[in-house]
Scaffold this active site. Structure first.
Site, mmCIF file in Angstrom:
data_model
loop_
_atom_site.group_PDB
_atom_site.id
_atom_site.type_symbol
_atom_site.label_atom_id
_atom_site.label_comp_id
_atom_site.label_asym_id
_atom_site.label_seq_id
_atom_site.Cartn_x
_atom_site.Cartn_y
_atom_site.Cartn_z
ATOM 1 N N HIS A 90 0.828 -1.205 0.000
ATOM 2 C CA HIS A 90 0.000 0.000 0.000
ATOM 3 C C HIS A 90 0.866 1.260 0.000
ATOM 4 O O HIS A 90 0.699 2.144 -0.855
ATOM 5 C CB HIS A 90 -0.912 -0.015 1.228
ATOM 6 C CG HIS A 90 -1.767 1.198 1.365
ATOM 7 N ND1 HIS A 90 -3.092 1.221 0.979
ATOM 8 C CD2 HIS A 90 -1.508 2.451 1.846
ATOM 9 C CE1 HIS A 90 -3.599 2.423 1.209
ATOM 10 N NE2 HIS A 90 -2.645 3.191 1.736
ATOM 11 N N GLU A 91 1.788 1.328 0.942
ATOM 12 C CA GLU A 91 2.630 2.527 1.022
ATOM 13 C C GLU A 91 3.558 2.636 -0.182
ATOM 14 O O GLU A 91 3.867 3.738 -0.635
ATOM 15 C CB GLU A 91 3.429 2.530 2.329
ATOM 16 C CG GLU A 91 2.572 2.542 3.587
ATOM 17 C CD GLU A 91 1.552 3.673 3.617
ATOM 18 O OE1 GLU A 91 1.767 4.718 2.969
ATOM 19 O OE2 GLU A 91 0.524 3.508 4.292
ATOM 20 N N HIS B 263 3.365 6.629 -6.852
ATOM 21 C CA HIS B 263 2.653 7.831 -7.281
ATOM 22 C C HIS B 263 3.598 9.038 -7.262
ATOM 23 O O HIS B 263 3.512 9.920 -8.133
ATOM 24 C CB HIS B 263 1.463 8.062 -6.344
ATOM 25 C CG HIS B 263 0.361 8.868 -6.929
ATOM 26 N ND1 HIS B 263 -0.763 9.217 -6.215
ATOM 27 C CD2 HIS B 263 0.180 9.417 -8.149
ATOM 28 C CE1 HIS B 263 -1.572 9.936 -6.969
ATOM 29 N NE2 HIS B 263 -1.019 10.084 -8.151
#
Length: 692
Positions: free
Chosen positions: A482-483, A489
């Site tokens: 997730h991180e 991004h």
């Protein structure tokens, strides 16, 4: 523009003795953490405030007619020193704090508000921006420039730049006080987390896996308790203990300490801060013409209204609650079968859920955990990024770090060109706040040449002891992916302007790249390659892998209820009149009663520890965003599944171009449709969670 009459020292122009004010001659101009001391920060902030205020004044008083270059682009070039100093400071405050830094944070938080208030409420500056916004159709702007102008105008407008002078003065006071309160909330939470731990004697280890005991000994070593073993309030520590410990009395102690953080009636109590924060947020929203803070916050989001956000949450709540209640009855039945003469309590749920999972799915987390080494999951995350986006990662030992556990990787693109530095800070420690997050020490931009980002992932995994590798639970492994999705991004951002870089998007869109990336972690072909037993190096047997994947939807009623309850609580806090919230505990009980919260489940974040919404306001009235984004991520991964190849090159190209690299340069709904060819379908979320 800034208040320079305060007592902090003004530094000389040279800054020759302050590394924050000097060029960084490190590889890739990374922060020289080994040279930076706490007493460097206040002089650096003072200099940065003065420089930024002068830059803003030059724009506001430019005698030339406003145009995009002398107003919007000039604003983008402002405040670079302030951004540089702030990034280093807040990274340390969150990931490796000490009493000196926390004292400075109290001062800086209010000074930061006093600095930004007169900038964002500057009538002359806003007049220039508003004139450009009004004439935007005639300016011949690119799509990215149009988006930047829109976001700049919106930022000033929502900060109160159009208010009268009396309202502006009150708004400035509110902002400064909110900054103080948010900092205090975070410090209180960290204080409770640092002060509490449970020491385990040899008789207290019943049921605990060897990997947990090793981590508990490492946690004790971290707190200067050699030879001991402790449970801390780190989520990784607490949840594993609650799943495994056969000692019901100790499970109760750990659970109550975890859920009482910030709510102990001591010097770290956060109840009064919450009451004041909610009142001030409501007042600010009303000054800006909104009936409540939630209406103000959600207007500038994908959801647009509190009703839309609540509608999604309630749609998920009904089937999730029904599933949780059915599971509760099954767990109570299991207690009865074992001869237990007690009613299921919140500190029992995870323990008996693991037993029930073994019965229904012939699987428990302890069976897969020896295969989920931290090294293996980092390698898996890197490999998926390589196969999707052509990135490669090589560890660098010559980049300064803020703690010996931090690792740094150079990231290169498919052509072998430098793309970013990626910092991984994975282990829990007393100097780090709880949770997991992504941040950056420098954002990507191309306004004045190629600026490569410095991206950070911070987690709180339990460290292995005595030379053993760190082993992750399935939840930990998902957190790592997730991180890292957030990190991608930032690393893949390809925009011109810093304000649109990387994760500078709506809160209910920013979780799409991170939650989408989680899907690759649970794919069989990824696990077969990178999930290796820490002792034998063997992959998990096929039957274990099949049982693990089949059990993914187990206990989703519980997981969904604890999240949605927190999100609904957040919306209630920011939708109801603040005058009605004088007793936070009473309001919490009433809200949970209204939605029918099962007594055996607690919110994922009780109010006094809900840092997402009270330690700053980034997710205030926006915690629903994770679920809003999950609708998109569940639907988006379907684009790969429909091709029959989870690394399909054409789909990956669209994902890169339309989602990961575009930052905030386009409207998020437009970006999603460009990738998927249509809007998301909410049913994908319910199917993923097994709630259809």
């Amino acid at each position: 523009m800034s208040d320079t009459s305060q007592s902090s020292p003004v530094v000389s122009g040279s800054g020759t003795d302050n590394p924050l004010l000097m060029p960084w001659r490190t590889p890739f101009q990374a922060p020289p953490f080994g040279e930076i001391a706490p007493d460097h920060f206040l002089p650096a902030f003072e200099r940065a405030f003065i420089d930024h205020a002068a830059e803003i004044a030059a724009i506001a008083h430019d005698p030339s007619a406003p145009d995009f270059a002398n107003t919007i682009t000039a604003l983008e070039r402002c405040g670079r020193l302030l951004a540089k100093v702030s990034a280093v400071f807040y990274n340390l405050v969150s990931a490796h704090s000490n009493p000196a830094l926390l004292e400075i944070d109290k001062d800086v938080s209010s000074r930061m508000a006093r600095h930004w208030n007169p900038i964002l409420m500057n009538a002359v500056l806003f007049g220039r921006v508003a004139q450009l916004h009004e004439n935007r159709a005639t300016l011949g702007l690119t799509a990215e420039q149009s988006r930047l102008l829109e976001r700049t105008y919106t930022r000033f407008h929502r900060a109160g730049a159009g208010l009268d002078e009396t309202a502006k003065a009150r708004m400035a006071t509110i902002n400064e006080r909110l900054a103080d309160l948010g900092t205090t909330f975070g410090h209180h939470l960290l204080g409770d987390e640092q002060e509490w731990f449970l020491e385990l004697g040899e008789d207290d280890m019943d049921g605990l896996p060897d990997s947990f005991v090793a981590a508990a000994r490492a946690a004790a070593e971290e707190r200067a308790l050699p030879g001991k073993a402790i449970v801390t309030t780190s989520r990784s520590s607490v949840e594993t203990f609650l799943k495994s410990s056969r000692r019901r009395d100790l499970r109760e102690k750990v659970y109550k300490a975890f859920t009482a953080r910030g709510d102990n009636g001591n010097a770290n109590d956060n109840n009064a801060a919450i009451v004041e924060i909610l009142a001030l947020r409501e007042e600010a929203a009303r000054l800006l013409g909104y009936p409540a803070f939630a209406a103000y916050r959600l207007e500038d989001s994908m959801a647009k209204t509190p009703e839309a956000a609540r509608g999604l949450l309630e749609r998920v709540w009904t089937p999730a609650r029904a599933r949780a209640l059915a599971d509760r009855d099954a767990l109570q039945g299991l207690i009865a079968e074992e001869g237990g003469n007690f009613t299921l309590a919140p500190w029992d749920w995870r323990y008996y859920a693991e037993k029930l999972r073994q019965i229904r799915a012939d699987f428990d987390d302890a069976a897969i955990k020896p295969y989920l080494t931290l090294e293996g999951m980092i390698a898996a995350a890197f490999d998926c990024a390589h196969r999707l986006f052509g990135l490669t990662f090589s560890e660098r030992k010559d980049i300064p770090v803020w703690h010996p556990d931090v690792r740094v990787f150079e990231v290169k693109d498919e052509a072998g060109a430098h793309r970013a530095l990626f910092y991984g800070d994975y282990f829990a420690r007393a100097s780090k706040r709880s949770g997991a997050w992504m941040t950056s020490l420098r954002d990507q931009q191309t306004l004045d040449g190629e600026i490569a980002p410095l991206v950070v992932n911070v987690c709180n995994f339990a460290k292995g002891a005595d030379g053993q590798p760190a082993l992750l639970s399935p939840d930990d492994a998902r957190t790592l992916f997730h991180e890292f999705g957030h990190g991608l991004h930032g690393m893949l951002s390809n925009v011109t302007y810093p304000s649109l870089s990387g994760t500078s998007v709506f809160t209910d869109f920013v979780e799409l790249p991170s939650q989408l990336y989680e899907h690759w972690q649970e794919q069989p072909q990824v696990l077969r390659q990178f999930a290796r037993h820490y002792q034998t190096g063997e992959p998990p047997p096929d039957d274990l892998l099949e049982r693990f994947l089949a059990a993914r939807q187990f206990n989703q009623g519980f997981a969904t209820v604890e999240f949605v309850a927190s999100a609904l609580m957040d919306l209630e806090f920011h939708s109801q009149p603040a005058a009605a919230i004088r007793d936070v505990r009473a309001f919490e009980r009433a809200t949970m009663g209204k939605i029918g919260m099962p007594a055996e489940i607690a919110m994922r974040h009780r109010p006094t520890q809900f840092g997402h919404i009270f330690s700053g306001d980034h997710y205030a009235a926006g915690y629903y965003s994770y679920m809003w984004s999950e609708v998109m991520d569940a639907d988006a991964f379907g684009a790969f599944e429909e091709t029959g190849d989870i690394f399909d090159p054409e789909t990956a190209r669209r994902l890169h171009d339309d989602i990961y690299s575009s930052g905030g340069s386009r409207d998020p709904e437009e970006a999603y449709i460009a990738f998927r060819g249509r809007g998301p379908k909410p049913e994908a979320l319910l199917r993923r969670r097994g709630l259809l």
